[in-house]
Motif scaffolding. Structure first.
Motif, short mmCIF file in Angstrom:
data_model
loop_
_atom_site.label_atom_id
_atom_site.label_comp_id
_atom_site.label_asym_id
_atom_site.label_seq_id
_atom_site.Cartn_x
_atom_site.Cartn_y
_atom_site.Cartn_z
N ILE A 4 21.99 38.58 4.47
CA ILE A 4 22.01 37.14 4.21
C ILE A 4 22.42 36.90 2.76
N THR A 5 23.38 36.03 2.57
CA THR A 5 23.80 35.62 1.23
C THR A 5 23.37 34.19 1.00
N VAL A 6 22.72 33.95 -0.13
CA VAL A 6 22.26 32.61 -0.48
C VAL A 6 23.01 32.14 -1.72
N ALA A 7 23.67 31.00 -1.63
CA ALA A 7 24.33 30.39 -2.78
C ALA A 7 23.58 29.12 -3.12
N GLY A 8 23.12 29.02 -4.36
CA GLY A 8 22.35 27.84 -4.69
C GLY A 8 21.71 27.88 -6.06
N SER A 9 20.75 27.02 -6.24
CA SER A 9 20.13 26.82 -7.54
C SER A 9 19.11 27.89 -7.87
N ILE A 10 19.01 28.16 -9.17
CA ILE A 10 18.05 29.14 -9.71
C ILE A 10 17.38 28.46 -10.90
N ALA A 42 17.12 30.02 -4.96
CA ALA A 42 16.30 31.18 -5.25
C ALA A 42 15.09 31.25 -4.31
N ASN A 43 14.46 30.11 -4.05
CA ASN A 43 13.32 30.09 -3.14
C ASN A 43 13.70 30.63 -1.76
N GLN A 44 14.85 30.19 -1.26
CA GLN A 44 15.27 30.62 0.07
C GLN A 44 15.66 32.09 0.09
N ALA A 45 16.26 32.57 -1.01
CA ALA A 45 16.59 33.99 -1.09
C ALA A 45 15.34 34.85 -1.09
N ILE A 46 14.34 34.46 -1.86
CA ILE A 46 13.07 35.22 -1.90
C ILE A 46 12.41 35.20 -0.53
N GLY A 52 12.39 40.15 5.47
CA GLY A 52 13.00 41.40 5.90
C GLY A 52 14.50 41.49 5.81
N ALA A 53 15.17 40.45 5.28
CA ALA A 53 16.63 40.46 5.21
C ALA A 53 17.12 41.20 3.97
N GLU A 54 18.31 41.79 4.10
CA GLU A 54 19.02 42.32 2.94
C GLU A 54 19.72 41.12 2.30
N THR A 55 19.22 40.70 1.14
CA THR A 55 19.57 39.39 0.61
C THR A 55 20.30 39.50 -0.72
N THR A 56 21.37 38.70 -0.85
CA THR A 56 22.14 38.61 -2.09
C THR A 56 22.13 37.17 -2.57
N MET A 57 21.96 36.99 -3.88
CA MET A 57 21.93 35.66 -4.48
C MET A 57 23.22 35.38 -5.23
N LEU A 58 23.80 34.21 -4.99
CA LEU A 58 24.95 33.71 -5.74
C LEU A 58 24.52 32.45 -6.48
N GLY A 59 24.81 32.38 -7.77
CA GLY A 59 24.43 31.22 -8.55
C GLY A 59 24.63 31.50 -10.02
N ASP A 80 19.49 41.14 -4.37
CA ASP A 80 20.63 41.59 -5.15
C ASP A 80 21.12 40.43 -6.03
N SER A 81 21.03 40.59 -7.35
CA SER A 81 21.44 39.54 -8.29
C SER A 81 22.70 39.93 -9.06
N SER A 82 23.43 40.92 -8.59
CA SER A 82 24.60 41.42 -9.31
C SER A 82 25.71 40.38 -9.44
N CYS A 83 25.70 39.37 -8.58
CA CYS A 83 26.73 38.33 -8.63
C CYS A 83 26.23 37.03 -9.25
N VAL A 84 25.03 37.04 -9.82
CA VAL A 84 24.53 35.86 -10.53
C VAL A 84 25.22 35.76 -11.88
N GLU A 85 25.87 34.63 -12.15
CA GLU A 85 26.63 34.42 -13.37
C GLU A 85 25.71 34.01 -14.53
#
Length: 295
Positions: A4-10, A42-46, A52-59, A80-85
């Motif tokens: 699951i990839t989540v794009a949104g606010s942090i 961020a809330n939804q990613a956590i 149980g999901a393999e989760t990546t955050m975009l933001g 996974d926060s490797s793509c957080v700018e």
């Protein structure tokens, strides 16, 4: 394990608990003050990761101490926060007042308003994170053009996308057609569909429009009839902050794992019922074992 990839606010939440909300010009004494991690994305990613999901955050986060702590929080929760700018402005923040179990919120976007379509393209060209996702979640606490671009991109790539339209803003029919799932709460529904009653709206968008009604449950149309899924009864409500985000993250995990919409809603309801028994938008997000224990 679904991806699951989540794009949104942090953001960082600054939380005041009080017995009485002040009127204009009034000063009242609060009971507690705390800081915690937040932002709908961020809330939804956590929540998805704990379920149980393999989760990546975009933001995006700022170049301040809050940004550093926000990224560390993802690492500690196996997101996974490797793509957080990192951008040259303040990180997002929210000022939350809790009173008698309910909340009111002032949200300051900060770095979240810098998350652009170009940053989505950077992820698409530099990684396969979005392309390999079982589902992409997005909300409205990042710029509208970025949300719309991500939805169009996922539609072209045949990647399921869940739009949690919070805070609510108008959606065109074409964009609604391009999302796989749309999960407004009752007040957001009224803004999105001002000329339609609830039953008519869910009937018009079967297996797509899922309206959360807080303690009154969730309603959707399964293509045959309207389905109402009751909420779990909770005797001791501590903090409703983030309950909707917990629902969305847990629902996304369940749906991406192959459960039906109805069973995924039950799973999300169970997670949300556990989340409101603890303080904080993320602290209450339950583990898979905890969710299973109350279903």
């Amino acid at each position: 394990m679904p991806k699951i990839t989540v794009a949104g606010s942090i953001s960082t939440d600054f939380v005041v608990e009080t017995d009485k909300r002040p009127s204009v010009g009034e000063t009242v004494e609060g009971r507690t003050f705390t800081t915690s991690f937040g932002g709908k994305g961020a809330n939804q990613a956590i929540a998805a990761a704990r379920a149980g999901a393999e989760t990546t955050m975009l933001g995006a986060v700022g170049d301040d101490i809050f940004g550093e702590k926000l990224v560390m929080n993802f690492e500690e929760n196996e997101v996974d926060s490797s793509c957080v700018e990192r951008v040259t402005q303040s990180s997002g923040s929210a000022f939350i007042t809790l009173s008698k179990g309910d909340n009111s919120i002032i949200y300051i976007p900060g770095a979240n308003n810098s998350y652009s379509p170009a940053m989505i393209d950077k992820v698409l060209k530099g990684t396969h994170i979005i392309q390999e996702s079982d589902m992409v979640l997005v909300q409205n606490e990042i710029p509208e053009e970025t949300v719309n671009y991500l939805i169009r991109t996922c539609n072209k790539l045949n990647i399921p996308v869940l739009l949690n339209p919070a805070p609510a803003r108008k959606l065109g029919n074409k964009l609604i057609e391009q999302v796989t799932l749309l999960t407004p709460n009752e007040s957001e529904f009224d803004i999105l569909f001002p000329e339609m009653d609830l039953n008519k709206a869910v009937e018009s968008y079967p297996n797509k429009l899922i309206v959360t009604l807080g303690s009154n449950g969730v309603v959707f149309h399964d293509g045959q009839e309207i389905q109402f899924i009751p909420a779990h009864k909770v005797k001791n409500v501590v903090d409703t902050t983030g309950a909707g985000d917990t629902f969305n993250g847990a629902f996304a995990y369940a749906y991406s794992s192959g459960l039906s919409i109805k069973d995924s809603i039950r799973f999300g309801n169970a997670a949300a019922s556990l989340s409101i028994q603890k303080n904080g938008a993320q602290e209450g997000a339950p583990s898979l074992e905890q969710i299973k224990s109350v279903i």
